[in-house]
Design a protein around this motif. Structure first.
Motif, PDB file in Angstrom:
ATOM      1  N   MET A  73       0.814  -1.206   0.000  1.00 51.34           N
ATOM      2  CA  MET A  73       0.000   0.000   0.000  1.00 51.34           C
ATOM      3  C   MET A  73       0.857   1.269   0.000  1.00 51.34           C
ATOM      4  SD  MET A  73      -3.103  -1.006  -0.150  1.00 51.34           S
ATOM      5  CE  MET A  73      -4.025   0.426   0.362  1.00 51.34           C
ATOM      6  N   ARG A  74       2.013   1.250   0.700  1.00 50.46           N
ATOM      7  CA  ARG A  74       2.845   2.442   0.758  1.00 50.46           C
ATOM      8  C   ARG A  74       3.413   2.785  -0.612  1.00 50.46           C
ATOM      9  NH1 ARG A  74       4.069   4.456   5.657  1.00 50.46           N
ATOM     10  NH2 ARG A  74       3.423   3.225   7.449  1.00 50.46           N
ATOM     11  N   GLY A  75       3.647   1.774  -1.446  1.00 55.34           N
ATOM     12  CA  GLY A  75       4.209   2.030  -2.749  1.00 55.34           C
ATOM     13  C   GLY A  75       3.262   2.776  -3.663  1.00 55.34           C
ATOM     14  N   MET A  76       1.978   2.753  -3.349  1.00 57.55           N
ATOM     15  CA  MET A  76       1.005   3.417  -4.206  1.00 57.55           C
ATOM     16  C   MET A  76       0.553   4.749  -3.609  1.00 57.55           C
ATOM     17  SD  MET A  76      -2.476   1.225  -3.485  1.00 57.55           S
ATOM     18  CE  MET A  76      -3.553   2.453  -4.189  1.00 57.55           C
ATOM     19  N   SER A  77       1.246   5.247  -2.585  1.00 57.36           N
ATOM     20  CA  SER A  77       0.754   6.419  -1.881  1.00 57.36           C
ATOM     21  C   SER A  77       0.681   7.663  -2.762  1.00 57.36           C
ATOM     22  CB  SER A  77       1.622   6.704  -0.650  1.00 57.36           C
ATOM     23  OG  SER A  77       2.963   6.945  -1.034  1.00 57.36           O
ATOM     24  N   ASP A  78       1.658   7.851  -3.678  1.00 63.00           N
ATOM     25  CA  ASP A  78       1.626   9.042  -4.531  1.00 63.00           C
ATOM     26  C   ASP A  78       0.421   9.030  -5.460  1.00 63.00           C
ATOM     27  OD1 ASP A  78       3.890  10.009  -3.356  1.00 63.00           O
ATOM     28  OD2 ASP A  78       5.250   9.346  -4.943  1.00 63.00           O
ATOM     29  N   SER A  79       0.183   7.907  -6.117  1.00 60.79           N
ATOM     30  CA  SER A  79      -0.961   7.836  -7.021  1.00 60.79           C
ATOM     31  C   SER A  79      -2.269   7.871  -6.242  1.00 60.79           C
ATOM     32  CB  SER A  79      -0.889   6.566  -7.878  1.00 60.79           C
ATOM     33  OG  SER A  79      -0.914   5.403  -7.064  1.00 60.79           O
ATOM     34  N   LEU A  80      -2.258   7.272  -5.061  1.00 61.61           N
ATOM     35  CA  LEU A  80      -3.452   7.308  -4.230  1.00 61.61           C
ATOM     36  C   LEU A  80      -3.764   8.738  -3.806  1.00 61.61           C
ATOM     37  CD1 LEU A  80      -5.684   5.996  -2.529  1.00 61.61           C
ATOM     38  CD2 LEU A  80      -3.991   5.664  -0.717  1.00 61.61           C
ATOM     39  N   ARG A  81      -2.753   9.470  -3.376  1.00 67.23           N
ATOM     40  CA  ARG A  81      -2.973  10.856  -2.978  1.00 67.23           C
ATOM     41  C   ARG A  81      -3.523  11.668  -4.144  1.00 67.23           C
ATOM     42  NH1 ARG A  81       1.685  15.118  -1.650  1.00 67.23           N
ATOM     43  NH2 ARG A  81       1.092  15.872  -3.708  1.00 67.23           N
ATOM     44  N   ALA A  82      -3.018  11.411  -5.344  1.00 65.27           N
ATOM     45  CA  ALA A  82      -3.502  12.138  -6.512  1.00 65.27           C
ATOM     46  C   ALA A  82      -4.981  11.849  -6.748  1.00 65.27           C
ATOM     47  CB  ALA A  82      -2.684  11.765  -7.743  1.00 65.27           C
ATOM     48  N   ARG A  83      -5.388  10.582  -6.590  1.00 63.83           N
ATOM     49  CA  ARG A  83      -6.800  10.242  -6.777  1.00 63.83           C
ATOM     50  C   ARG A  83      -7.674  10.908  -5.721  1.00 63.83           C
ATOM     51  NH1 ARG A  83      -4.577   5.199  -7.796  1.00 63.83           N
ATOM     52  NH2 ARG A  83      -5.303   4.281  -5.834  1.00 63.83           N
ATOM     53  N   ILE A  84      -7.184  10.941  -4.490  1.00 67.48           N
ATOM     54  CA  ILE A  84      -7.952  11.566  -3.424  1.00 67.48           C
ATOM     55  C   ILE A  84      -8.062  13.070  -3.653  1.00 67.48           C
ATOM     56  CG2 ILE A  84      -7.972  12.076  -0.955  1.00 67.48           C
ATOM     57  CD1 ILE A  84      -6.791   9.296  -0.478  1.00 67.48           C
ATOM     58  N   GLU A  85      -6.968  13.694  -4.078  1.00 65.05           N
ATOM     59  CA  GLU A  85      -7.012  15.129  -4.385  1.00 65.05           C
ATOM     60  C   GLU A  85      -8.020  15.414  -5.490  1.00 65.05           C
ATOM     61  OE1 GLU A  85      -3.488  17.786  -4.344  1.00 65.05           O
ATOM     62  OE2 GLU A  85      -2.385  15.903  -4.302  1.00 65.05           O
ATOM     63  N   GLU A  86      -7.991  14.595  -6.546  1.00 66.12           N
ATOM     64  CA  GLU A  86      -8.938  14.788  -7.647  1.00 66.12           C
ATOM     65  C   GLU A  86     -10.370  14.623  -7.157  1.00 66.12           C
ATOM     66  OE1 GLU A  86      -7.793  12.001 -10.604  1.00 66.12           O
ATOM     67  OE2 GLU A  86      -5.928  13.046 -11.129  1.00 66.12           O
ATOM     68  N   TYR A  87     -10.570  13.667  -6.259  1.00 65.63           N
ATOM     69  CA  TYR A  87     -11.905  13.427  -5.720  1.00 65.63           C
ATOM     70  C   TYR A  87     -12.400  14.635  -4.944  1.00 65.63           C
ATOM     71  CZ  TYR A  87     -15.620  11.312  -2.921  1.00 65.63           C
ATOM     72  OH  TYR A  87     -16.825  11.038  -2.321  1.00 65.63           O
ATOM     73  N   TYR A  88     -11.561  15.164  -4.054  1.00 68.04           N
ATOM     74  CA  TYR A  88     -11.960  16.313  -3.249  1.00 68.04           C
ATOM     75  C   TYR A  88     -12.193  17.557  -4.110  1.00 68.04           C
ATOM     76  CZ  TYR A  88     -11.122  14.068   1.284  1.00 68.04           C
ATOM     77  OH  TYR A  88     -11.190  13.257   2.390  1.00 68.04           O
ATOM     78  N   ALA A  89     -11.538  17.637  -5.250  1.00 68.81           N
ATOM     79  CA  ALA A  89     -11.759  18.770  -6.153  1.00 68.81           C
ATOM     80  C   ALA A  89     -13.047  18.604  -6.946  1.00 68.81           C
ATOM     81  CB  ALA A  89     -10.575  18.909  -7.102  1.00 68.81           C
ATOM     82  N   ALA A  90     -13.442  17.347  -7.205  1.00 68.22           N
ATOM     83  CA  ALA A  90     -14.575  17.095  -8.092  1.00 68.22           C
ATOM     84  C   ALA A  90     -15.917  17.047  -7.374  1.00 68.22           C
ATOM     85  CB  ALA A  90     -14.356  15.781  -8.842  1.00 68.22           C
ATOM     86  N   VAL A  91     -15.983  16.389  -6.219  1.00 66.94           N
ATOM     87  CA  VAL A  91     -17.282  16.150  -5.582  1.00 66.94           C
ATOM     88  C   VAL A  91     -18.019  17.437  -5.217  1.00 66.94           C
ATOM     89  CG1 VAL A  91     -18.400  15.199  -3.521  1.00 66.94           C
ATOM     90  CG2 VAL A  91     -16.775  13.823  -4.814  1.00 66.94           C
ATOM     91  N   PRO A  92     -17.367  18.432  -4.613  1.00 67.75           N
ATOM     92  CA  PRO A  92     -18.129  19.648  -4.290  1.00 67.75           C
ATOM     93  C   PRO A  92     -18.771  20.302  -5.508  1.00 67.75           C
ATOM     94  CG  PRO A  92     -16.055  19.634  -3.109  1.00 67.75           C
ATOM     95  CD  PRO A  92     -15.990  18.511  -4.102  1.00 67.75           C
ATOM     96  N   LEU A  93     -18.163  20.128  -6.683  1.00 65.17           N
ATOM     97  CA  LEU A  93     -18.693  20.769  -7.882  1.00 65.17           C
ATOM     98  C   LEU A  93     -19.998  20.119  -8.362  1.00 65.17           C
ATOM     99  CD1 LEU A  93     -15.411  21.463  -9.866  1.00 65.17           C
ATOM    100  CD2 LEU A  93     -16.787  23.062  -8.500  1.00 65.17           C
ATOM    101  N   LEU A  94     -20.360  18.975  -7.776  1.00 67.14           N
ATOM    102  CA  LEU A  94     -21.667  18.396  -8.054  1.00 67.14           C
ATOM    103  C   LEU A  94     -22.777  19.224  -7.404  1.00 67.14           C
ATOM    104  CD1 LEU A  94     -20.857  14.624  -7.380  1.00 67.14           C
ATOM    105  CD2 LEU A  94     -21.117  15.725  -9.609  1.00 67.14           C
ATOM    106  N   PHE A  95     -22.411  19.942  -6.353  1.00 63.30           N
ATOM    107  CA  PHE A  95     -23.418  20.649  -5.564  1.00 63.30           C
ATOM    108  C   PHE A  95     -23.121  22.140  -5.392  1.00 63.30           C
ATOM    109  CE2 PHE A  95     -22.405  16.410  -3.861  1.00 63.30           C
ATOM    110  CZ  PHE A  95     -23.555  15.731  -4.196  1.00 63.30           C
ATOM    111  N   ALA A  96     -21.952  22.583  -5.823  1.00 66.22           N
ATOM    112  CA  ALA A  96     -21.541  23.954  -5.526  1.00 66.22           C
ATOM    113  C   ALA A  96     -20.809  24.570  -6.708  1.00 66.22           C
ATOM    114  CB  ALA A  96     -20.624  23.962  -4.294  1.00 66.22           C
ATOM    115  N   ASP A  97     -20.748  25.899  -6.707  1.00 65.08           N
ATOM    116  CA  ASP A  97     -19.901  26.629  -7.641  1.00 65.08           C
ATOM    117  C   ASP A  97     -18.566  26.913  -6.961  1.00 65.08           C
ATOM    118  OD1 ASP A  97     -21.809  26.848  -9.735  1.00 65.08           O
ATOM    119  OD2 ASP A  97     -22.802  28.489  -8.655  1.00 65.08           O
TER     120      ASP A  97
END
Length: 284
Positions: free
Chosen positions: A1-25
């Protein structure tokens, strides 16, 4: 799991950037972004803008940037709250705290993609159900986290079915239920509840899928129904449901080590990523 931390963090960052835009400007203030609700609902927060990354994590966000976001939040009448991944903007915490806002850590855990998740045992008569937009249990299910998080402990508490009915009536007055129904119909929110034989929600949780990733949140148990494994059962059901609906990355945040141990037994492991929240309640 530690070996995938960079790509995992990128996916989580993308998620946090995308989800609010479903409901907010999104409103940008230099290197910061504020999500502003399109419709009534729980207010969102400010944080680093993904449109203008913090170069090298060097912390180019200034006190003036933070002040501008807070001024806009006061204008909107919403909490002066911020949320971000610690690793994405290492210097931001000190600046937010210097501005007088308390910052709390919420370590993240990710479900091991190779770990099979099994349904968890339930007390006699208790059932799990994915709630539809018109489910009769929906108002109480939406009200339950208010009671659960008001008594943030794994020990038993005082709030029970009577208090839950009163809290659900409050939501009916402020239109919270009506705001959530379209979100469920559109598939932007999946809500699962553990129900007593009479249909009373005893524990609930939800997830918002986006781009094959999701965060499980809002997992709470009615205080009088604790110590029966209901939160674990709801969390497992959410993870299974997400996987069955093409979600590849499932993660969550926790506030207490006792809760983290429950998630670890289900197959969640440290994501080596920490969510920082300022001046707002924990997610779960």
């Amino acid at each position: 799991m530690r070996g995938m931390s960079d790509s995992l963090r990128a996916r989580i960052e993308e998620y946090y950037a995308a989800v609010p835009l479903l409901f907010a400007d999104a409103e940008d203030f230099g290197p910061l972004r504020l999500f502003v609700r399109k419709e009534p609902g729980t207010p969102y927060y400010g944080g680093p803008s993904h449109a203008q990354p913090i170069a090298g994590g060097s912390g180019t966000i200034t006190a003036a940037d933070i002040a501008r976001v807070r001024a806009r939040q006061r204008e909107l009448g919403v909490p002066e709250a911020f949320e971000w991944l610690a690793e994405a903007a290492p210097a931001l915490r000190a600046r937010v705290e210097a501005a007088g806002l308390p910052v709390e850590e919420r370590p993240l855990m990710v479900l091991d993609p190779h770990h099979p998740v099994s349904p968890q045992p339930l007390p006699d008569g208790v059932t799990l159900r994915v709630l539809s937009a018109d489910d009769p249990a929906l108002p109480k299910a939406l009200a339950l986290p208010r009671l659960a998080f008001a008594e943030p402990s794994t020990a038993g508490g005082l709030a029970g079915p009577v208090e839950l009915s009163a809290a659900a009536e409050e939501l009916a007055v402020d239109d919270t239920v009506e705001v959530v129904r379209p979100t469920i119909r559109a598939g932007h929110k999946v809500l699962i509840a553990a129900l007593a034989p009479d249909g009373t929600p005893l524990a609930v949780g939800h997830y918002h899928p986006a781009g094959g990733t999701t965060e499980i949140g809002g997992v709470g148990t009615l205080p009088t129904a604790r110590r029966q494994g209901l939160a674990a059962a709801v969390t497992a059901a959410l993870a299974i449901h997400a996987r069955n609906h093409r979600v590849r990355t499932v993660f969550l945040a926790y506030a207490e080590d006792t809760v983290a141990r429950i998630y670890a037994r289900l197959g969640f492991r440290s994501a080596d990523v920490t969510l920082l929240i300022a001046n707002q309640p924990a997610r779960s």
